[in-house]
Design a protein around this motif. Structure first.
Motif, PDB file in Angstrom:
ATOM      1  N   VAL A 194     -50.498 -51.216   4.290  1.00  0.00           N
ATOM      2  CA  VAL A 194     -50.579 -52.143   5.349  1.00  0.00           C
ATOM      3  C   VAL A 194     -48.981 -51.961   6.075  1.00  0.00           C
ATOM      4  O   VAL A 194     -48.052 -52.282   5.465  1.00  0.00           O
ATOM      5  N   LEU A 195     -48.913 -51.346   7.422  1.00  0.00           N
ATOM      6  CA  LEU A 195     -47.697 -50.874   8.007  1.00  0.00           C
ATOM      7  C   LEU A 195     -47.689 -51.936   9.064  1.00  0.00           C
ATOM      8  O   LEU A 195     -48.587 -52.358   9.955  1.00  0.00           O
ATOM      9  N   PRO A 196     -46.379 -52.520   9.329  1.00  0.00           N
ATOM     10  CA  PRO A 196     -46.030 -53.459  10.549  1.00  0.00           C
ATOM     11  C   PRO A 196     -46.125 -52.967  11.854  1.00  0.00           C
ATOM     12  O   PRO A 196     -46.178 -53.630  12.952  1.00  0.00           O
ATOM     13  N   ARG A 197     -46.101 -51.622  11.921  1.00  0.00           N
ATOM     14  CA  ARG A 197     -46.053 -50.955  13.109  1.00  0.00           C
ATOM     15  C   ARG A 197     -46.998 -49.636  13.396  1.00  0.00           C
ATOM     16  O   ARG A 197     -47.621 -49.445  12.029  1.00  0.00           O
ATOM     17  N   SER A 198     -47.004 -49.022  14.119  1.00  0.00           N
ATOM     18  CA  SER A 198     -47.730 -47.726  14.164  1.00  0.00           C
ATOM     19  C   SER A 198     -47.673 -46.553  13.352  1.00  0.00           C
ATOM     20  O   SER A 198     -48.228 -45.765  12.789  1.00  0.00           O
ATOM     21  N   THR A 199     -46.361 -46.394  13.196  1.00  0.00           N
ATOM     22  CA  THR A 199     -45.744 -45.645  12.292  1.00  0.00           C
ATOM     23  C   THR A 199     -44.964 -45.822  11.017  1.00  0.00           C
ATOM     24  O   THR A 199     -44.537 -47.125  11.164  1.00  0.00           O
ATOM     25  N   PRO A 200     -44.736 -45.274   9.809  1.00  0.00           N
ATOM     26  CA  PRO A 200     -43.940 -45.818   8.839  1.00  0.00           C
ATOM     27  C   PRO A 200     -42.523 -46.146   9.236  1.00  0.00           C
ATOM     28  O   PRO A 200     -42.128 -47.250   8.859  1.00  0.00           O
ATOM     29  N   VAL A 201     -41.563 -45.353  10.002  1.00  0.00           N
ATOM     30  CA  VAL A 201     -40.309 -45.742  10.276  1.00  0.00           C
ATOM     31  C   VAL A 201     -39.667 -45.641  11.658  1.00  0.00           C
ATOM     32  O   VAL A 201     -38.856 -45.836  12.079  1.00  0.00           O
ATOM     33  N   GLY A 202     -40.664 -44.908  12.267  1.00  0.00           N
ATOM     34  CA  GLY A 202     -40.218 -44.699  13.822  1.00  0.00           C
ATOM     35  C   GLY A 202     -39.420 -43.515  14.262  1.00  0.00           C
ATOM     36  O   GLY A 202     -38.765 -43.144  15.351  1.00  0.00           O
ATOM     37  N   ASP A 203     -39.487 -42.429  13.236  1.00  0.00           N
ATOM     38  CA  ASP A 203     -38.827 -41.046  13.648  1.00  0.00           C
ATOM     39  C   ASP A 203     -39.799 -39.965  13.233  1.00  0.00           C
ATOM     40  O   ASP A 203     -40.511 -39.969  12.314  1.00  0.00           O
ATOM     41  N   GLY A 204     -40.139 -39.456  14.408  1.00  0.00           N
ATOM     42  CA  GLY A 204     -40.974 -38.395  14.416  1.00  0.00           C
ATOM     43  C   GLY A 204     -41.171 -37.441  13.003  1.00  0.00           C
ATOM     44  O   GLY A 204     -42.178 -37.283  12.441  1.00  0.00           O
ATOM     45  N   GLY A 205     -40.083 -36.814  12.829  1.00  0.00           N
ATOM     46  CA  GLY A 205     -40.114 -35.889  11.806  1.00  0.00           C
ATOM     47  C   GLY A 205     -40.394 -36.741  10.298  1.00  0.00           C
ATOM     48  O   GLY A 205     -41.222 -36.048   9.519  1.00  0.00           O
ATOM     49  N   THR A 206     -39.843 -37.813  10.175  1.00  0.00           N
ATOM     50  CA  THR A 206     -39.943 -38.449   8.735  1.00  0.00           C
ATOM     51  C   THR A 206     -41.293 -39.067   8.758  1.00  0.00           C
ATOM     52  O   THR A 206     -41.925 -38.934   7.575  1.00  0.00           O
ATOM     53  N   ASP A 207     -41.772 -39.400   9.925  1.00  0.00           N
ATOM     54  CA  ASP A 207     -43.310 -39.961   9.774  1.00  0.00           C
ATOM     55  C   ASP A 207     -44.317 -38.827   9.487  1.00  0.00           C
ATOM     56  O   ASP A 207     -45.139 -38.965   9.093  1.00  0.00           O
ATOM     57  N   HIS A 208     -44.040 -37.609   9.945  1.00  0.00           N
ATOM     58  CA  HIS A 208     -44.826 -36.638   9.631  1.00  0.00           C
ATOM     59  C   HIS A 208     -44.915 -36.567   8.341  1.00  0.00           C
ATOM     60  O   HIS A 208     -45.761 -36.043   7.708  1.00  0.00           O
ATOM     61  N   ILE A 209     -43.704 -36.313   7.514  1.00  0.00           N
ATOM     62  CA  ILE A 209     -43.573 -36.144   6.327  1.00  0.00           C
ATOM     63  C   ILE A 209     -44.164 -37.197   5.445  1.00  0.00           C
ATOM     64  O   ILE A 209     -45.283 -36.948   4.543  1.00  0.00           O
ATOM     65  N   LEU A 210     -43.809 -38.394   5.890  1.00  0.00           N
ATOM     66  CA  LEU A 210     -44.740 -39.403   5.079  1.00  0.00           C
ATOM     67  C   LEU A 210     -46.216 -39.561   5.259  1.00  0.00           C
ATOM     68  O   LEU A 210     -47.137 -39.840   4.476  1.00  0.00           O
ATOM     69  N   GLY A 211     -46.572 -39.106   6.829  1.00  0.00           N
ATOM     70  CA  GLY A 211     -48.052 -39.073   6.774  1.00  0.00           C
ATOM     71  C   GLY A 211     -48.714 -38.106   5.973  1.00  0.00           C
ATOM     72  O   GLY A 211     -49.920 -38.193   5.425  1.00  0.00           O
ATOM     73  N   ALA A 212     -48.178 -37.010   5.923  1.00  0.00           N
ATOM     74  CA  ALA A 212     -48.384 -36.046   4.890  1.00  0.00           C
ATOM     75  C   ALA A 212     -48.568 -36.427   3.484  1.00  0.00           C
ATOM     76  O   ALA A 212     -49.451 -36.099   2.725  1.00  0.00           O
ATOM     77  N   ALA A 213     -47.789 -37.242   3.109  1.00  0.00           N
ATOM     78  CA  ALA A 213     -47.772 -37.782   1.843  1.00  0.00           C
ATOM     79  C   ALA A 213     -48.863 -38.724   1.492  1.00  0.00           C
ATOM     80  O   ALA A 213     -49.621 -38.702   0.439  1.00  0.00           O
ATOM     81  N   PHE A 214     -49.212 -39.849   2.568  1.00  0.00           N
ATOM     82  CA  PHE A 214     -50.060 -40.593   2.484  1.00  0.00           C
ATOM     83  C   PHE A 214     -51.653 -39.754   2.207  1.00  0.00           C
ATOM     84  O   PHE A 214     -52.390 -40.146   1.538  1.00  0.00           O
ATOM     85  N   ALA A 215     -51.582 -38.859   3.036  1.00  0.00           N
ATOM     86  CA  ALA A 215     -52.927 -37.979   3.021  1.00  0.00           C
ATOM     87  C   ALA A 215     -53.179 -37.116   1.809  1.00  0.00           C
ATOM     88  O   ALA A 215     -54.238 -37.157   1.205  1.00  0.00           O
TER      89      ALA A 215
END
Length: 400
Positions: A194-215
């Motif tokens: 459960v994330l408090p906002r739409s992305t994990p940390v609010g930095d595009g490149g970092t969120d992309h890496i974390l999104g790939a890790a979630f997947a």
């Protein structure tokens, strides 16, 4: 009445490292109010919750970390009087043992768990099916609960701001998923974050890496959400689409919400927010209404996510500004804190990414090469082993 030139409330990273820095810079009289007898390097709690560290590795006796030359007042603060009188020229801090006056007051209290903000969460912790690496009482239960799991539903949350380095709540999630994958049971475990906002940390490149890790780990992500109520093995989550009930939760790594100590609000020092943060100028770190009061760390309204790395910058700025104020210099000669903060997040058991940003969200890496946002084993070694040694040997001694 006891009197000290600089009185620091809070003996965590912020308070101890600031006291040490002031004394190294020649401050004549520094006192520290702290009731806890054990000092902890809190970033290692996430590694305790992943089976990578033990509590003894992050704990020291408070008497061993309070710097030489600093007066330690082992007590709790009850309230603060802010209006000076003829006999008392500065703020007066009321403790259980009596009042203490000072010329300059620095609040470094950190934040407290707000259990009332999430009904049922304290009971879930007491029942043993919920815990988190953010709480001292619950952290040692996390790894036994996660490591032996072979099936079922597990829930993780990232707490809403303010929280002590909220993004690191992803560490136990990714380290547990890596463990389950290696054990061959990940496909049988339903993992939700459960994330408090739409992305994990609010930095595009970092969120992309974390999104790939979630997947990669098959983690279901609930965005723009927060936990509102907990019942036995059931967690209610508020989302933009409405309330969602997550049933049959076998283990919940739910981080409690946080707020400032009640006396900060009662003493008229807060910014009026629900969390009651100390109302300072986020650049000079000086209270907006009371010039003798300053604040750094998690409890300060610095308009940037709290972190240990942020404290190193804040201590440097505040040490200079306290000396400048004592010398009678005006606001133009005060230094400014740019909101630097750092978010260390593991993406596996032995790989870690390091995001450094300023108050605007612009990346401000400490070193230009290599790219520390890319998960690396070497960065994990730095976070797990090198930084704790630097913390106890240099940061707490005012040398960084």
């Amino acid at each position: 009445m006891r009197h000290h030139d600089v009185l620091i409330v809070g003996g965590g990273n912020a308070g101890v490292s600031l006291a040490a820095r002031l004394l190294r810079d020649g401050a004549p009289d520094v006192a520290l109010v702290e009731s806890e007898t054990v000092h902890r390097y809190r970033p290692l709690l996430n590694y305790v919750g992943a089976g990578e560290a033990v509590m003894a590795s992050l704990e020291r006796a408070a008497s061993d970390v309070v710097p030489d030359g600093c007066t330690w007042i082992s007590d709790r603060v009850v309230s603060v009087d802010l209006e000076p009188t003829g006999e008392v020229p500065g703020p007066v801090v009321h403790t259980g043992g009596g009042p203490v006056s000072c010329r300059a007051l620095v609040l470094c209290t950190g934040l407290e768990e707000d259990w009332d903000a999430t009904p049922g969460l304290a009971e879930a912790y007491a029942d043993g099916w919920a815990a988190s690496t953010f709480t001292i009482d619950g952290v040692t239960r996390v790894w036994p609960a996660l490591s032996g799991r072979t099936r079922g539903r597990v829930l993780f949350t990232v707490p809403p701001e303010p929280a002590p380095c909220a993004a690191t709540a992803l560490k136990p999630l990714f380290m547990a998923c890596d463990h389950w994958r290696r054990a061959g049971v990940l496909d049988d475990i339903d993992v939700t974050v459960v994330l408090p906002r739409s992305t994990p940390v609010g930095d595009g490149g970092t969120d992309h890496i974390l999104g790939a890790a979630f997947a990669s780990y098959g983690v279901a992500v609930v965005r723009d959400a927060r936990v509102t109520r907990v019942a036995p093995h059931q967690v209610r989550v508020r989302t933009p689409a409405g309330e969602v009930e997550l049933d049959d939760v076998d283990f919940a790594h739910v981080v409690p919400h946080y707020r400032a100590p009640d006396w900060v609000v009662r003493s008229g020092l807060s910014d009026g927010s629900p969390a009651g943060l100390v109302d300072i100028d986020p650049e000079t770190l000086r209270h907006r209404a009371h010039p003798a009061v300053w604040s750094i760390g998690d409890v300060a309204a610095v308009a940037t996510p709290p972190s240990g790395g942020a404290l190193r910058k804040q201590v440097e700025v505040l040490a200079h500004n306290l000396a400048a104020a004592a010398a009678g210099k005006d606001g133009r000669e005060l230094r400014r804190y740019d909101g630097y903060t750092v978010m260390p997040i593991t993406t596996g058991r032995h790989e870690l990414m390091l995001l450094e940003v300023d108050r605007t969200g612009r990346r401000v890496p400490t070193v230009p090469f290599p790219d520390l946002v890319r998960p690396r084993h070497s960065t994990w070694l730095l976070d797990r082993y090198a930084l704790p040694q630097t913390y106890f040997r240099r940061i707490l001694r005012g040398k960084v």
